[in-house]
Structures are given as C-alpha cells and as structure tokens.
Design a protein around this motif. Structure first.
Motif, PDB file in Angstrom:
ATOM      1  N   GLU A  84       5.975   0.035  -9.726  1.00  0.00           N
ATOM      2  CA  GLU A  84       5.952  -0.073 -11.084  1.00  0.00           C
ATOM      3  C   GLU A  84       5.021  -1.558 -10.948  1.00  0.00           C
ATOM      4  O   GLU A  84       4.160  -1.880 -11.917  1.00  0.00           O
ATOM      5  CB  GLU A  84       7.128  -0.698 -11.636  1.00  0.00           C
ATOM      6  CG  GLU A  84       7.669   0.670 -11.951  1.00  0.00           C
ATOM      7  CD  GLU A  84       7.185   1.646 -12.958  1.00  0.00           C
ATOM      8  OE1 GLU A  84       6.472   0.899 -14.115  1.00  0.00           O
ATOM      9  OE2 GLU A  84       6.970   2.986 -12.946  1.00  0.00           O
ATOM     10  N   SER A  85       5.103  -2.318  -9.823  1.00  0.00           N
ATOM     11  CA  SER A  85       4.473  -3.840  -9.801  1.00  0.00           C
ATOM     12  C   SER A  85       4.480  -4.050  -8.377  1.00  0.00           C
ATOM     13  O   SER A  85       5.087  -3.725  -7.468  1.00  0.00           O
ATOM     14  CB  SER A  85       5.209  -4.619 -10.565  1.00  0.00           C
ATOM     15  OG  SER A  85       6.393  -5.001 -10.125  1.00  0.00           O
ATOM     16  N   GLY A  86       3.492  -5.281  -8.048  1.00  0.00           N
ATOM     17  CA  GLY A  86       3.290  -5.707  -6.848  1.00  0.00           C
ATOM     18  C   GLY A  86       2.437  -7.033  -6.892  1.00  0.00           C
ATOM     19  O   GLY A  86       1.968  -7.342  -8.043  1.00  0.00           O
ATOM     20  N   VAL A  87       2.414  -7.570  -5.696  1.00  0.00           N
ATOM     21  CA  VAL A  87       1.550  -8.667  -5.628  1.00  0.00           C
ATOM     22  C   VAL A  87       0.364  -8.553  -4.754  1.00  0.00           C
ATOM     23  O   VAL A  87       0.496  -8.069  -3.349  1.00  0.00           O
ATOM     24  CB  VAL A  87       2.303 -10.298  -5.349  1.00  0.00           C
ATOM     25  CG1 VAL A  87       3.080 -10.405  -6.764  1.00  0.00           C
ATOM     26  CG2 VAL A  87       3.021 -10.312  -4.163  1.00  0.00           C
ATOM     27  N   VAL A  88      -0.718  -9.330  -4.736  1.00  0.00           N
ATOM     28  CA  VAL A  88      -1.588  -9.268  -3.550  1.00  0.00           C
ATOM     29  C   VAL A  88      -2.184 -10.550  -3.661  1.00  0.00           C
ATOM     30  O   VAL A  88      -1.907 -11.542  -4.351  1.00  0.00           O
ATOM     31  CB  VAL A  88      -2.966  -8.415  -4.053  1.00  0.00           C
ATOM     32  CG1 VAL A  88      -2.443  -6.973  -4.047  1.00  0.00           C
ATOM     33  CG2 VAL A  88      -3.630  -8.620  -5.542  1.00  0.00           C
ATOM     34  N   SER A  89      -3.120 -10.811  -2.333  1.00  0.00           N
ATOM     35  CA  SER A  89      -3.678 -12.089  -2.155  1.00  0.00           C
ATOM     36  C   SER A  89      -4.736 -12.461  -3.141  1.00  0.00           C
ATOM     37  O   SER A  89      -5.193 -11.554  -3.802  1.00  0.00           O
ATOM     38  CB  SER A  89      -4.146 -11.975  -0.738  1.00  0.00           C
ATOM     39  OG  SER A  89      -5.223 -13.087  -0.627  1.00  0.00           O
ATOM     40  N   SER A  90      -4.696 -13.841  -3.566  1.00  0.00           N
ATOM     41  CA  SER A  90      -5.691 -14.178  -4.385  1.00  0.00           C
ATOM     42  C   SER A  90      -7.155 -13.945  -4.086  1.00  0.00           C
ATOM     43  O   SER A  90      -8.234 -14.098  -4.700  1.00  0.00           O
ATOM     44  CB  SER A  90      -5.431 -15.744  -4.582  1.00  0.00           C
ATOM     45  OG  SER A  90      -5.631 -16.588  -3.389  1.00  0.00           O
ATOM     46  N   LEU A  91      -7.509 -13.459  -2.932  1.00  0.00           N
ATOM     47  CA  LEU A  91      -8.650 -13.243  -2.023  1.00  0.00           C
ATOM     48  C   LEU A  91      -9.131 -11.653  -2.807  1.00  0.00           C
ATOM     49  O   LEU A  91     -10.232 -11.543  -2.700  1.00  0.00           O
ATOM     50  CB  LEU A  91      -8.788 -12.994  -0.532  1.00  0.00           C
ATOM     51  CG  LEU A  91      -8.539 -14.343   0.266  1.00  0.00           C
ATOM     52  CD1 LEU A  91      -8.449 -13.820   1.571  1.00  0.00           C
ATOM     53  CD2 LEU A  91      -9.566 -15.130  -0.195  1.00  0.00           C
ATOM     54  N   TYR A  92      -8.302 -11.030  -3.157  1.00  0.00           N
ATOM     55  CA  TYR A  92      -8.543  -9.694  -3.912  1.00  0.00           C
ATOM     56  C   TYR A  92      -9.209 -10.034  -5.429  1.00  0.00           C
ATOM     57  O   TYR A  92      -8.661 -10.890  -6.019  1.00  0.00           O
ATOM     58  CB  TYR A  92      -7.273  -8.836  -4.287  1.00  0.00           C
ATOM     59  CG  TYR A  92      -6.815  -8.197  -2.837  1.00  0.00           C
ATOM     60  CD1 TYR A  92      -7.218  -8.810  -1.546  1.00  0.00           C
ATOM     61  CD2 TYR A  92      -6.014  -7.063  -3.119  1.00  0.00           C
ATOM     62  CE1 TYR A  92      -6.534  -8.036  -0.399  1.00  0.00           C
ATOM     63  CE2 TYR A  92      -5.570  -6.431  -1.782  1.00  0.00           C
ATOM     64  CZ  TYR A  92      -5.770  -6.842  -0.427  1.00  0.00           C
ATOM     65  OH  TYR A  92      -5.428  -6.519   0.667  1.00  0.00           O
ATOM     66  N   ILE A  93     -10.156  -9.341  -5.816  1.00  0.00           N
ATOM     67  CA  ILE A  93     -10.522  -9.255  -7.092  1.00  0.00           C
ATOM     68  C   ILE A  93      -9.829  -8.159  -8.034  1.00  0.00           C
ATOM     69  O   ILE A  93     -10.104  -7.037  -7.551  1.00  0.00           O
ATOM     70  CB  ILE A  93     -12.158  -8.978  -7.384  1.00  0.00           C
ATOM     71  CG1 ILE A  93     -12.980 -10.207  -6.729  1.00  0.00           C
ATOM     72  CG2 ILE A  93     -12.385  -8.956  -8.609  1.00  0.00           C
ATOM     73  CD1 ILE A  93     -14.415  -9.836  -6.484  1.00  0.00           C
ATOM     74  N   LEU A 150     -16.245  -2.891 -19.679  1.00  0.00           N
ATOM     75  CA  LEU A 150     -14.984  -1.704 -19.417  1.00  0.00           C
ATOM     76  C   LEU A 150     -13.827  -2.335 -18.937  1.00  0.00           C
ATOM     77  O   LEU A 150     -12.625  -1.675 -19.144  1.00  0.00           O
ATOM     78  CB  LEU A 150     -15.476  -0.551 -18.863  1.00  0.00           C
ATOM     79  CG  LEU A 150     -16.893   0.321 -19.107  1.00  0.00           C
ATOM     80  CD1 LEU A 150     -17.102   1.336 -18.286  1.00  0.00           C
ATOM     81  CD2 LEU A 150     -16.545   0.741 -20.694  1.00  0.00           C
ATOM     82  N   PHE A 151     -14.108  -3.391 -18.198  1.00  0.00           N
ATOM     83  CA  PHE A 151     -13.022  -3.853 -17.212  1.00  0.00           C
ATOM     84  C   PHE A 151     -12.725  -5.359 -17.595  1.00  0.00           C
ATOM     85  O   PHE A 151     -13.587  -6.168 -17.757  1.00  0.00           O
ATOM     86  CB  PHE A 151     -13.186  -3.460 -15.858  1.00  0.00           C
ATOM     87  CG  PHE A 151     -13.132  -1.976 -15.431  1.00  0.00           C
ATOM     88  CD1 PHE A 151     -12.038  -1.472 -15.334  1.00  0.00           C
ATOM     89  CD2 PHE A 151     -14.356  -1.439 -15.346  1.00  0.00           C
ATOM     90  CE1 PHE A 151     -11.892   0.030 -14.884  1.00  0.00           C
ATOM     91  CE2 PHE A 151     -14.342  -0.213 -14.955  1.00  0.00           C
ATOM     92  CZ  PHE A 151     -13.181   0.452 -14.667  1.00  0.00           C
ATOM     93  N   GLU A 152     -11.580  -5.957 -17.528  1.00  0.00           N
ATOM     94  CA  GLU A 152     -11.107  -7.396 -17.525  1.00  0.00           C
ATOM     95  C   GLU A 152     -10.652  -7.764 -16.358  1.00  0.00           C
ATOM     96  O   GLU A 152      -9.865  -6.970 -15.851  1.00  0.00           O
ATOM     97  CB  GLU A 152     -10.346  -7.579 -19.071  1.00  0.00           C
ATOM     98  CG  GLU A 152      -9.029  -6.903 -18.825  1.00  0.00           C
ATOM     99  CD  GLU A 152      -8.437  -7.271 -20.325  1.00  0.00           C
ATOM    100  OE1 GLU A 152      -8.884  -7.929 -21.150  1.00  0.00           O
ATOM    101  OE2 GLU A 152      -7.095  -7.004 -19.960  1.00  0.00           O
ATOM    102  N   ARG A 153     -10.653  -8.854 -16.205  1.00  0.00           N
ATOM    103  CA  ARG A 153     -10.106  -9.353 -14.711  1.00  0.00           C
ATOM    104  C   ARG A 153      -8.736  -9.636 -14.877  1.00  0.00           C
ATOM    105  O   ARG A 153      -8.293 -10.154 -16.087  1.00  0.00           O
ATOM    106  CB  ARG A 153     -10.782 -10.778 -14.236  1.00  0.00           C
ATOM    107  CG  ARG A 153     -10.577 -11.513 -12.920  1.00  0.00           C
ATOM    108  CD  ARG A 153     -11.095 -12.468 -12.494  1.00  0.00           C
ATOM    109  NE  ARG A 153     -10.752 -13.002 -11.340  1.00  0.00           N
ATOM    110  CZ  ARG A 153     -10.748 -14.203 -10.658  1.00  0.00           C
ATOM    111  NH1 ARG A 153     -11.402 -15.103 -11.684  1.00  0.00           N
ATOM    112  NH2 ARG A 153     -10.369 -14.671  -9.663  1.00  0.00           N
ATOM    113  N   ILE A 154      -7.850  -9.558 -13.963  1.00  0.00           N
ATOM    114  CA  ILE A 154      -6.530  -9.828 -13.939  1.00  0.00           C
ATOM    115  C   ILE A 154      -6.259 -11.169 -13.034  1.00  0.00           C
ATOM    116  O   ILE A 154      -6.839 -11.409 -11.935  1.00  0.00           O
ATOM    117  CB  ILE A 154      -5.553  -8.806 -13.391  1.00  0.00           C
ATOM    118  CG1 ILE A 154      -5.680  -7.552 -14.103  1.00  0.00           C
ATOM    119  CG2 ILE A 154      -4.249  -9.087 -13.074  1.00  0.00           C
ATOM    120  CD1 ILE A 154      -4.977  -6.383 -13.370  1.00  0.00           C
TER     121      ILE A 154
END
Length: 405
Positions: A280-289, A207-211
């Motif tokens: 509309e958009s933003g960035v998160v740490s690469s530690l997040y899935i 159902l979901f794909e990784r970003i």
C-alpha cells in the motif's frame, strides 16, 4: 534404514577422479584440441587450443562425465556431462570414471546430490565461490543400490530433467513472444487494424507529476528496485534493511506510484522505472525520481508500466544523461530534463487494448515460470528421496527392472 541390498560407501568407492592439466600461456594456440575450462562447462564457446602431445587422462570425448571442484555455487561447481567436441581438460576439473558395478547415469545424479550437500555447507567467501580439495569430495558418503535400481533411478531423474528442459524452452519462447509484442505494440508498429488511433508526442510532465512528499508518517517499509520483482521491500529482498536509520528524508510512495532508479543494471542500461504494486505504501531514497499520473489526465497505468519496462524511454534518457556522468553506476539525469522527455502514446482506448494484450501475455509467462519452479522443487525432493532410499524401489523379479513401490 537403508533398503535391503543398499550399501553405505564414499565417493572414492564408486568412481575415480583425475585432475586436468595446468595449461599455461605457453601452451595456448589457435590450432589443435580446445582447452576445456570451467566457463566452457556452462556453454561458453571461447577457447584456447593446444597442439602439443596429449596424455589420455587429459583427453575428453563428448558425453564424458566431469566434475568442477572450483566454481560458482549453483552455476559451475559440481558434475556435468561434456557436450562439446573432443578436447583436453584444464586444471580445476576432474575427469570422472565409474567403478565396476556403477551406472554412469546414476553416478551423475549422485554427484549432483553430493554437490548440493557441499554447497549447503559453504560459508564465508565460499558461499558463492566454492573451492574444495579432492579429499573433501572423495570422503562424502553415498548410498549405493544394486545396478538395476541405479539404472531405474537414473532413467526416472532423466525424465524429470527432460521435462524441465521442455518447460524452460516454453518459458524462453513465452518471454520472446511477449518481448516482440511489447516492441511492436508500444512503438505503434503493430496495431489493431486500419482504424488504429493516431499517436501523439506529449512532454512527460503533461501526463505525469513529480512526487516530492517526505516520509513524515514514519513509514519503515524501505523499497528497492529489482528487475524481476519491481519495487520491493529491502527486508523482503535482502532479508535486512540497508537504508539509513533516519528515514524522514525518504520519499513516500503510495500504491500505483512510479519510481525511477538512475542506477544502470543488467537489462536496464539507463536504469529501471517501476510502479509500486506489492504494498500500500513504502519509502525510497531521495535519489529516485518519483512520479504519478496526473489526476486530471486519462491514462492507463498498465500501459505505461509496460511502456517503461520495454525501454521505450531508453534513447531519450541516454540523450539527457550528461556525458561522463556514470559515477558508480549512477546516471546524472536532472529532474527538469527528465520531465521534459518526449513520450509517444496513443489514445486511451488503444492504451487499454494494448495493456490488455500485454497483461494476458505476462500472465501466461508467469504461469509457465511457476510451473518451472514447481518442477524444480519437486525434482529436488525426488532426487534426495531416491538417492537416500527414502522412496523405496522394489524388484518384481530378480532379473526385472525395478518399479516404484
């Protein structure tokens, strides 16, 4: 300008404060009077007991006005009315007695106003943990009206307090009802009649794909996950950015994308999963899935927002978190294992109906929460106006109760 008949005095002029007793471990027992500590002023029901000789200045009866002169800002520091049974008072708490001509109800609210003033000037480590000397409290200036006016002010503020208590109960009930709805509907234990659709158990990656897209566009909106606010900008949440200066390695999210923070926190024992809704958009740490609904899959985003918030994946995530992997609050959950978690979901029509019901319950809860915030804000303003004489009070007759001007 003070209203006619009001006086400028100090806390020491209007009440007398007596400190409690320093009960040590040698005094603690399982019988006798409960020892009232600061944590008990907030409803804590864990007590040690004292069975030795008691001095009257320690003894606290139900309804006694107390003042904690060391405690947490906005939580335990300041005045309270003791609601427990008769006990003895520990140190760091004053027993408060009004002077002649002072109404105890008005005194409580005046000390509440003094507390707000002291807390507003707290800084450094005192910004959260407030610890003052008796002279710091005694020297605070207060404006004192005549006794009938004091009683009218106390009665008015108590009515507002009662309204707040009622609204808080409504909010707690609304939250409880929504929680029960979530648990029943999202587990399939509650349906929409005998023809409810069959639930399936697909793997997460069906159902979901990784970003994995990196921040190649230079987006500066660094997001963090808050239990209450979801994915929110660090500058909005912390009033500053706590991220590194180079954001190219951060994952770029767009509206509607989901992020899983593997750090456990209050209410989220295996971490929180939140969608991006506020920007509309933003960035998160690469530690997040990070992930999103597959473009070739028909699924309701609100259904899954509620599904994750209800903790429907908690047991499954616990099962894949490696034993002993909690390192500084971070769970060791691999991307591969996460995307092979089993979901339990109904057909799209049922997903939409469940989401509609839960969205309605969520909206009602949000409305009550806003009412509560409005009441708190209005009461704070009223408290300051009444106790400083800015909102004038007039007496129709010399012996009558006052009315609002």
């Amino acid at each position: 300008m003070l209203p006619e008949g009001w006086k400028c005095q100090t806390v020491a002029d209007i009440c007398r404060m007596q400190n409690g007793n320093g009960f040590g471990p040698e005094d603690w027992g399982t019988e006798g009077y409960p020892i009232i500590r600061i944590q008990n002023l907030n409803g804590g029901n864990s007590f040690d007991y004292y069975s030795g000789p008691v001095e009257s200045r320690w003894l606290v009866e139900p309804g006694q006005l107390l003042f904690a002169w060391a405690g947490t800002k906005g939580v335990s520091f300041g005045p309270t009315r003791w609601k427990g049974r008769t006990g003895v008072l520990n140190q760091h708490i004053f027993k408060v007695k009004p002077q002649d001509g002072i109404d105890e109800g008005w005194l409580y609210w005046t000390l509440r106003h003094v507390t707000d003033r002291i807390e507003a000037h707290a800084h450094g480590f005192k910004a959260t943990l407030v610890h003052v000397k008796k002279s710091d409290i005694d020297s605070q200036e207060v404006f004192v009206p005549d006794l009938p006016t004091q009683r009218w002010i106390a009665r008015t503020l108590q009515m507002w307090d009662d309204a707040l208590a009622t609204t808080e109960k409504l909010l707690a009930n609304s939250r409880r009802q929504r929680h029960d709805l979530m648990q029943g509907l999202l587990s399939g234990h509650r349906g929409f009649g005998a023809k409810s659709s069959r639930w399936t158990q697909p793997d997460f990656d069906k159902l979901f794909e990784r970003i994995t897209r990196k921040n190649t566009v230079g987006n500066q909106n660094v997001l963090t996950i808050s239990g209450q606010h979801g994915l929110i900008g660090q500058r909005d949440f912390f009033n500053k950015s706590v991220a590194s200066e180079n954001l190219q390695g951060y994952t770029l999210l767009e509206l509607g994308d989901f992020a899983y923070n593997k750090s456990y926190s209050a209410g989220y024992p295996v971490g929180a999963i939140k969608p991006l809704l506020a920007y509309e958009s933003g960035v998160v740490s690469s530690l997040y899935i990070c992930f999103r609904i597959r473009p070739d899959v028909e699924a309701d985003a609100d259904f899954f927002r509620h599904y994750f918030e209800a903790g429907m994946l908690n047991d499954a995530i616990t099962g894949i978190a490696q034993e002993g992997a909690r390192n500084h609050g971070l769970l060791n959950v691999s991307v591969k294992d996460f995307f092979k978690l089993k979901l339990r979901v109904p057909a799209i029509e049922t997903q939409r109906r469940i989401a509609e019901v839960l969205n309605t319950a969520e909206s009602e809860e949000r409305c009550i929460a806003q009412q509560l915030e409005n009441l708190k804000r209005e009461k704070r303003a009223l408290l300051a106006d009444l106790l400083t004489g800015k909102r004038r009070v007039r007496l129709p007759e010399a012996t009558a109760e006052p009315e609002a001007a």
